[in-house]
Design a protein around this motif. Structure first.
Motif, PDB file in Angstrom:
ATOM      1  N   ASP A 128       0.864  -1.178   0.000  1.00 43.81           N
ATOM      2  CA  ASP A 128       0.000   0.000   0.000  1.00 43.81           C
ATOM      3  C   ASP A 128       0.906   1.236   0.000  1.00 43.81           C
ATOM      4  N   TYR A 129       1.018   1.895  -1.167  1.00 44.85           N
ATOM      5  CA  TYR A 129       1.915   3.042  -1.315  1.00 44.85           C
ATOM      6  C   TYR A 129       1.107   4.336  -1.362  1.00 44.85           C
ATOM      7  N   ALA A 130       1.757   5.452  -1.023  1.00 49.03           N
ATOM      8  CA  ALA A 130       1.103   6.761  -1.060  1.00 49.03           C
ATOM      9  C   ALA A 130       2.023   7.779  -1.727  1.00 49.03           C
ATOM     10  N   ASN A 131       1.452   8.934  -2.053  1.00 48.58           N
ATOM     11  CA  ASN A 131       2.191   9.965  -2.774  1.00 48.58           C
ATOM     12  C   ASN A 131       3.424  10.455  -2.015  1.00 48.58           C
ATOM     13  N   TYR A 132       4.343  11.045  -2.786  1.00 43.66           N
ATOM     14  CA  TYR A 132       5.576  11.632  -2.292  1.00 43.66           C
ATOM     15  C   TYR A 132       6.506  10.590  -1.672  1.00 43.66           C
ATOM     16  N   LEU A 133       6.444   9.402  -2.236  1.00 47.23           N
ATOM     17  CA  LEU A 133       7.375   8.341  -1.868  1.00 47.23           C
ATOM     18  C   LEU A 133       8.729   8.625  -2.520  1.00 47.23           C
ATOM     19  N   VAL A 134       9.807   8.432  -1.761  1.00 49.37           N
ATOM     20  CA  VAL A 134      11.167   8.648  -2.264  1.00 49.37           C
ATOM     21  C   VAL A 134      11.950   7.349  -2.107  1.00 49.37           C
ATOM     22  N   LEU A 135      12.548   6.898  -3.201  1.00 54.01           N
ATOM     23  CA  LEU A 135      13.281   5.634  -3.208  1.00 54.01           C
ATOM     24  C   LEU A 135      14.700   5.851  -3.716  1.00 54.01           C
ATOM     25  N   TYR A 136      15.659   5.279  -2.997  1.00 58.01           N
ATOM     26  CA  TYR A 136      17.044   5.287  -3.437  1.00 58.01           C
ATOM     27  C   TYR A 136      17.510   3.850  -3.633  1.00 58.01           C
ATOM     28  N   GLN A 137      18.740   3.710  -4.115  1.00 57.26           N
ATOM     29  CA  GLN A 137      19.257   2.411  -4.520  1.00 57.26           C
ATOM     30  C   GLN A 137      19.204   1.374  -3.391  1.00 57.26           C
ATOM     31  N   ASN A 138      18.917   0.145  -3.811  1.00 53.94           N
ATOM     32  CA  ASN A 138      18.889  -1.009  -2.904  1.00 53.94           C
ATOM     33  C   ASN A 138      17.845  -0.875  -1.789  1.00 53.94           C
ATOM     34  N   SER A 139      16.775  -0.141  -2.065  1.00 52.06           N
ATOM     35  CA  SER A 139      15.680  -0.111  -1.095  1.00 52.06           C
ATOM     36  C   SER A 139      14.660  -1.181  -1.476  1.00 52.06           C
ATOM     37  N   THR A 140      14.089  -1.808  -0.452  1.00 54.92           N
ATOM     38  CA  THR A 140      13.209  -2.959  -0.656  1.00 54.92           C
ATOM     39  C   THR A 140      11.925  -2.794   0.146  1.00 54.92           C
ATOM     40  N   VAL A 141      10.807  -3.041  -0.511  1.00 47.59           N
ATOM     41  CA  VAL A 141       9.520  -3.174   0.177  1.00 47.59           C
ATOM     42  C   VAL A 141       9.023  -4.579  -0.123  1.00 47.59           C
ATOM     43  N   GLY A 142       8.795  -5.370   0.930  1.00 46.52           N
ATOM     44  CA  GLY A 142       8.450  -6.770   0.696  1.00 46.52           C
ATOM     45  C   GLY A 142       7.433  -7.310   1.682  1.00 46.52           C
ATOM     46  N   LYS A 143       6.855  -8.447   1.309  1.00 47.16           N
ATOM     47  CA  LYS A 143       5.897  -9.139   2.169  1.00 47.16           C
ATOM     48  C   LYS A 143       6.609 -10.098   3.110  1.00 47.16           C
ATOM     49  N   ASN A 144       5.932 -10.422   4.205  1.00 47.49           N
ATOM     50  CA  ASN A 144       6.401 -11.444   5.135  1.00 47.49           C
ATOM     51  C   ASN A 144       5.213 -12.334   5.465  1.00 47.49           C
ATOM     52  N   HIS A 145       5.295 -13.620   5.077  1.00 46.79           N
ATOM     53  CA  HIS A 145       4.179 -14.548   5.252  1.00 46.79           C
ATOM     54  C   HIS A 145       2.901 -13.999   4.617  1.00 46.79           C
ATOM     55  N   GLY A 146       3.071 -13.380   3.457  1.00 46.38           N
ATOM     56  CA  GLY A 146       1.928 -12.881   2.704  1.00 46.38           C
ATOM     57  C   GLY A 146       1.385 -11.540   3.151  1.00 46.38           C
ATOM     58  N   ILE A 147       1.951 -10.957   4.188  1.00 52.05           N
ATOM     59  CA  ILE A 147       1.483  -9.668   4.700  1.00 52.05           C
ATOM     60  C   ILE A 147       2.389  -8.560   4.166  1.00 52.05           C
ATOM     61  N   ALA A 148       1.776  -7.546   3.566  1.00 55.67           N
ATOM     62  CA  ALA A 148       2.535  -6.450   2.955  1.00 55.67           C
ATOM     63  C   ALA A 148       2.449  -5.197   3.824  1.00 55.67           C
ATOM     64  N   PRO A 149       3.447  -4.342   3.737  1.00 54.45           N
ATOM     65  CA  PRO A 149       3.439  -3.099   4.519  1.00 54.45           C
ATOM     66  C   PRO A 149       2.444  -2.082   3.981  1.00 54.45           C
ATOM     67  N   LYS A 150       2.129  -1.109   4.824  1.00 58.93           N
ATOM     68  CA  LYS A 150       1.376   0.067   4.424  1.00 58.93           C
ATOM     69  C   LYS A 150       2.265   1.285   4.617  1.00 58.93           C
ATOM     70  N   LEU A 151       2.458   2.045   3.549  1.00 64.32           N
ATOM     71  CA  LEU A 151       3.277   3.246   3.606  1.00 64.32           C
ATOM     72  C   LEU A 151       2.380   4.463   3.429  1.00 64.32           C
ATOM     73  N   GLU A 152       2.415   5.371   4.382  1.00 66.57           N
ATOM     74  CA  GLU A 152       1.642   6.603   4.267  1.00 66.57           C
ATOM     75  C   GLU A 152       2.408   7.618   3.410  1.00 66.57           C
ATOM     76  N   GLU A 153       1.833   8.793   3.259  1.00 63.08           N
ATOM     77  CA  GLU A 153       2.391   9.816   2.375  1.00 63.08           C
ATOM     78  C   GLU A 153       3.749  10.317   2.866  1.00 63.08           C
ATOM     79  N   GLY A 154       4.663  10.509   1.905  1.00 61.81           N
ATOM     80  CA  GLY A 154       5.926  11.174   2.210  1.00 61.81           C
ATOM     81  C   GLY A 154       6.980  10.301   2.851  1.00 61.81           C
ATOM     82  N   VAL A 155       6.964   9.001   2.614  1.00 55.78           N
ATOM     83  CA  VAL A 155       7.990   8.104   3.156  1.00 55.78           C
ATOM     84  C   VAL A 155       9.258   8.214   2.309  1.00 55.78           C
ATOM     85  N   ILE A 156      10.391   8.325   2.979  1.00 57.68           N
ATOM     86  CA  ILE A 156      11.685   8.389   2.301  1.00 57.68           C
ATOM     87  C   ILE A 156      12.493   7.156   2.690  1.00 57.68           C
TER      88      ILE A 156
END
Length: 217
Positions: A128-156
């Motif tokens: 679950d992604y939101a606006n103003y997300l900032v990603l740099y090299q080798n950053s990972t968003v992943g599931k664990n046992h089928g559960i995915a994260p929720k990212l609110e607005e403006g995550v760096i």
């Protein structure tokens, strides 16, 4: 939108040549299939580019690797939303992976506005992604046992960071370099560090980092 140094028709030909080079399976209808959704993908790209301070408004440069990375995602996702052309979407996904080192599947719903500093090594799961997300090299968003994260607005996410599993990453969380957030929540408007024991530590943000990256934030 202005396509720096290239006409719209030339962009299609350029992209088709890349696809035919990496996937020489003899399919000759790629131009037609790309044309159907190109304008909508470029419109989505323009919204994203116009939000980033360091990028010129209304201009897409196909030789700017971060912009091209985002373009290939928007195109594949737009085609998938429109008509689920799985073979073409898969080729665009793999092309992005081959050229830019990013793993961002076409079914993932990225936000309208996000920024990629350096694409190499970025891996993004269906989360679950939101606006103003900032990603740099080798950053990972992943599931664990089928559960995915929720990212609110403006995550760096600075280089070598991870957000995995049952996490609620609050608005304007700044994940410091090398930090892994696994099955934990963060505090809003805070720097996220990691102690030697692995526990997360939070420090209030005293600077509007997003304001250095995006317009009107």
């Amino acid at each position: 939108m202005d396509l720096a140094g290239m006409e719209r028709s030339s962009l299609v030909k350029y992209l088709v040549r890349q696809l035919e080079h990496f996937f020489p399976d003899g399919q000759h209808d790629l131009s037609f299939r790309i044309e159907k959704d190109l304008d909508q993908a470029l419109a989505r790209l323009e919204v994203c580019i116009d939000a980033v301070k360091i990028w010129r408004k209304g201009e897409f440069d196909y030789l700017h690797s971060s912009q091209y990375t985002i373009f290939l995602y928007f195109l594949s996702n737009t085609i998938w939303r429109s008509r689920q052309d799985k073979r073409l979407c898969t080729k665009l996904f793999y092309l992005n992976k081959a050229l830019n080192g990013i793993d961002c599947f076409y079914e993932i719903e990225m936000p309208d506005i996000f920024f990629i500093g350096h694409s190499v090594g970025i891996v993004l799961a269906k989360a679950d992604y939101a606006n103003y997300l900032v990603l740099y090299q080798n950053s990972t968003v992943g599931k664990n046992h089928g559960i995915a994260p929720k990212l609110e607005e403006g995550v760096i996410m600075y280089p070598n960071t991870a957000i995995i599993g049952d996490c609620h990453v609050k608005a304007r969380s700044v994940i410091a370099q090398g930090v892994s957030v696994i099955n934990k929540d963060t505090m809003p408007n805070s720097y996220v560090f990691q102690s030697n024991s692995g526990a997360l530590e939070f420090k209030p943000c005293s600077k509007n980092i997003l304001g250095d990256i995006f317009r009107h934030v």
